[in-house]
Motif scaffolding. Sequence first.
Motif, PDB file in Angstrom:
ATOM      1  N   LEU A 158      13.018  17.497  38.904  1.00 48.03           N
ATOM      2  CA  LEU A 158      11.865  18.115  38.235  1.00 48.03           C
ATOM      3  C   LEU A 158      12.169  18.356  36.768  1.00 48.03           C
ATOM      4  O   LEU A 158      13.332  18.502  36.379  1.00 48.03           O
ATOM      5  N   SER A 159      11.113  18.431  35.944  1.00 50.76           N
ATOM      6  CA  SER A 159      11.289  18.818  34.541  1.00 50.76           C
ATOM      7  C   SER A 159      11.660  20.301  34.497  1.00 50.76           C
ATOM      8  O   SER A 159      11.488  21.029  35.486  1.00 50.76           O
ATOM      9  N   GLN A 164      10.655  25.928  36.585  1.00 48.95           N
ATOM     10  CA  GLN A 164      10.196  27.306  36.401  1.00 48.95           C
ATOM     11  C   GLN A 164       9.023  27.605  37.344  1.00 48.95           C
ATOM     12  O   GLN A 164       8.955  28.676  37.944  1.00 48.95           O
ATOM     13  N   TRP A 165       8.112  26.631  37.454  1.00 52.54           N
ATOM     14  CA  TRP A 165       6.966  26.822  38.360  1.00 52.54           C
ATOM     15  C   TRP A 165       7.432  26.930  39.804  1.00 52.54           C
ATOM     16  O   TRP A 165       6.902  27.723  40.574  1.00 52.54           O
ATOM     17  N   LEU A 166       8.416  26.108  40.163  1.00 53.90           N
ATOM     18  CA  LEU A 166       8.923  26.154  41.539  1.00 53.90           C
ATOM     19  C   LEU A 166       9.468  27.546  41.848  1.00 53.90           C
ATOM     20  O   LEU A 166       9.232  28.094  42.919  1.00 53.90           O
ATOM     21  N   GLU A 167      10.169  28.111  40.889  1.00 48.09           N
ATOM     22  CA  GLU A 167      10.710  29.439  41.156  1.00 48.09           C
ATOM     23  C   GLU A 167       9.598  30.479  41.291  1.00 48.09           C
ATOM     24  O   GLU A 167       9.684  31.383  42.123  1.00 48.09           O
ATOM     25  N   ILE A 168       8.562  30.333  40.484  1.00 48.61           N
ATOM     26  CA  ILE A 168       7.399  31.224  40.643  1.00 48.61           C
ATOM     27  C   ILE A 168       6.802  31.012  42.042  1.00 48.61           C
ATOM     28  O   ILE A 168       6.464  31.966  42.742  1.00 48.61           O
ATOM     29  N   GLY A 169       6.725  29.750  42.455  1.00 53.36           N
ATOM     30  CA  GLY A 169       6.207  29.430  43.793  1.00 53.36           C
ATOM     31  C   GLY A 169       7.030  30.072  44.899  1.00 53.36           C
ATOM     32  O   GLY A 169       6.488  30.577  45.889  1.00 53.36           O
ATOM     33  N   MET A 170       8.362  30.079  44.717  1.00 59.43           N
ATOM     34  CA  MET A 170       9.236  30.687  45.727  1.00 59.43           C
ATOM     35  C   MET A 170       8.957  32.182  45.847  1.00 59.43           C
ATOM     36  O   MET A 170       9.021  32.759  46.933  1.00 59.43           O
ATOM     37  N   GLY A 187      11.383  27.188  26.655  1.00 59.14           N
ATOM     38  CA  GLY A 187      11.793  25.803  26.847  1.00 59.14           C
ATOM     39  C   GLY A 187      10.710  24.885  27.391  1.00 59.14           C
ATOM     40  O   GLY A 187      10.960  23.714  27.656  1.00 59.14           O
ATOM     41  N   MET A 188       9.498  25.410  27.571  1.00 59.25           N
ATOM     42  CA  MET A 188       8.420  24.566  28.115  1.00 59.25           C
ATOM     43  C   MET A 188       7.683  23.814  27.010  1.00 59.25           C
ATOM     44  O   MET A 188       7.608  24.270  25.874  1.00 59.25           O
ATOM     45  N   SER A 189       7.114  22.664  27.384  1.00 62.24           N
ATOM     46  CA  SER A 189       6.286  21.895  26.453  1.00 62.24           C
ATOM     47  C   SER A 189       4.943  22.610  26.270  1.00 62.24           C
ATOM     48  O   SER A 189       4.610  23.523  27.032  1.00 62.24           O
ATOM     49  N   SER A 191       1.918  21.527  26.810  1.00 64.39           N
ATOM     50  CA  SER A 191       0.988  21.378  27.939  1.00 64.39           C
ATOM     51  C   SER A 191       1.467  22.199  29.138  1.00 64.39           C
ATOM     52  O   SER A 191       0.660  22.756  29.883  1.00 64.39           O
ATOM     53  N   GLU A 192       2.796  22.315  29.308  1.00 69.47           N
ATOM     54  CA  GLU A 192       3.307  23.160  30.388  1.00 69.47           C
ATOM     55  C   GLU A 192       2.977  24.639  30.127  1.00 69.47           C
ATOM     56  O   GLU A 192       2.680  25.388  31.062  1.00 69.47           O
ATOM     57  N   ARG A 193       3.016  25.045  28.869  1.00 68.98           N
ATOM     58  CA  ARG A 193       2.640  26.424  28.531  1.00 68.98           C
ATOM     59  C   ARG A 193       1.189  26.713  28.884  1.00 68.98           C
ATOM     60  O   ARG A 193       0.863  27.755  29.439  1.00 68.98           O
ATOM     61  N   GLU A 194       0.324  25.739  28.539  1.00 66.36           N
ATOM     62  CA  GLU A 194      -1.102  25.925  28.833  1.00 66.36           C
ATOM     63  C   GLU A 194      -1.331  26.037  30.332  1.00 66.36           C
ATOM     64  O   GLU A 194      -2.097  26.884  30.793  1.00 66.36           O
ATOM     65  N   LYS A 195      -0.633  25.199  31.092  1.00 65.94           N
ATOM     66  CA  LYS A 195      -0.799  25.254  32.546  1.00 65.94           C
ATOM     67  C   LYS A 195      -0.226  26.556  33.110  1.00 65.94           C
ATOM     68  O   LYS A 195      -0.748  27.111  34.068  1.00 65.94           O
ATOM     69  N   THR A 196       0.852  27.047  32.488  1.00 64.20           N
ATOM     70  CA  THR A 196       1.438  28.314  32.957  1.00 64.20           C
ATOM     71  C   THR A 196       0.477  29.475  32.706  1.00 64.20           C
ATOM     72  O   THR A 196       0.352  30.378  33.547  1.00 64.20           O
ATOM     73  N   ALA A 197      -0.223  29.436  31.560  1.00 66.39           N
ATOM     74  CA  ALA A 197      -1.216  30.482  31.265  1.00 66.39           C
ATOM     75  C   ALA A 197      -2.300  30.478  32.339  1.00 66.39           C
ATOM     76  O   ALA A 197      -2.697  31.538  32.855  1.00 66.39           O
ATOM     77  N   GLU A 198      -2.735  29.269  32.717  1.00 66.37           N
ATOM     78  CA  GLU A 198      -3.760  29.117  33.757  1.00 66.37           C
ATOM     79  C   GLU A 198      -3.224  29.641  35.100  1.00 66.37           C
ATOM     80  O   GLU A 198      -3.916  30.359  35.824  1.00 66.37           O
TER      81      GLU A 198
END
Length: 256
Positions: A158-159, A164-170, A187-189, A191-198
């Motif tokens: 994974l990127s 980071q998302w996986l850990e949030i998922g856990m 360390g996120m890109s 587009s990853e930041r935008e998705k994290t906000a969502e």
Amino acid sequence: MSTAPIGGLSHSNRPVLAIEGLTVSFDGFKAVDDLNLYIDRNEVHVVIGPNGAGKTTLLDLICGKTKATSGSIQFKDIELTKMSEHQIVHSGVGRKFQTPSIYEALTVFENLEMSFPRGRGVFGALTFKRTQDVIDRVQQVAKDIFLTDYLDMTADLLSHGQKQWLEIGMLLMQEPELLMLDEPVAGMSVSEREKTAELLARISKGRSVVVIEHDMEFVKSIAHKVTVLHQGKLLAAGSMDAVQNDPKVIEVYLGH
Ligand code: ADP
Ligand code: MG
């Protein structure tokens, strides 16, 4: 236990987390100093402040990693300062540290599966039965964290952002009522930041989310409420707009 009187303070309008007079002293140095902080359900509450302000220590105190010198941390009806880390997790508090702690050799599915309350720990995950309710829950969480197409991939591929998302998922597998994230987009890109906000907006429904963050653009995009810490003390709290225009806050940030 007593029930709320009619017309009185009901459960739903009391803060989920009420911190009062919280202090921790390390050999006389107060890393958190007489802090009051209140967090509601459905709220994304961002804690900001210069380096050394006490932000990480605050999360350590809430999750029981560090014991308070004095003060109170009331989570629903539970006094957290009197509980062990394990009891605090069990009461519904999930905390993500700055470095991801996922199992790189296991698949995304297996990482999520082992976080299901029944399958706690690596050995639990290996021995417990993969029942339909577990599969359903893993698939729901995978969708929440944008990893539906990665369930069979080992986590090492994974990127950084996906880890980071996986850990949030856990953490989400355990359905915490209070979720705490320390610098989740470091360390996120873009587009990853935008998705994290969502993602944060979505997962704050029905629970409370506390986020420590430095990136002010990101803070603006996610915060319902902001608390500013400085030298262990509360400098300001309120909406992003109010906090940004607070002369005390401006002075601390310009001074650094
Ligand atoms: P932040 O996360 O806001 O950058 P921290 O909560 O990590 O700040 O640290 C706040 C202050 O407390 C710092 O000066 C740090 O050195 C100190 N501190 C944190 N943990 C300990 C500890 N276990 N023992 C002594 N000092 C500590
Ligand atoms: Mg920190």
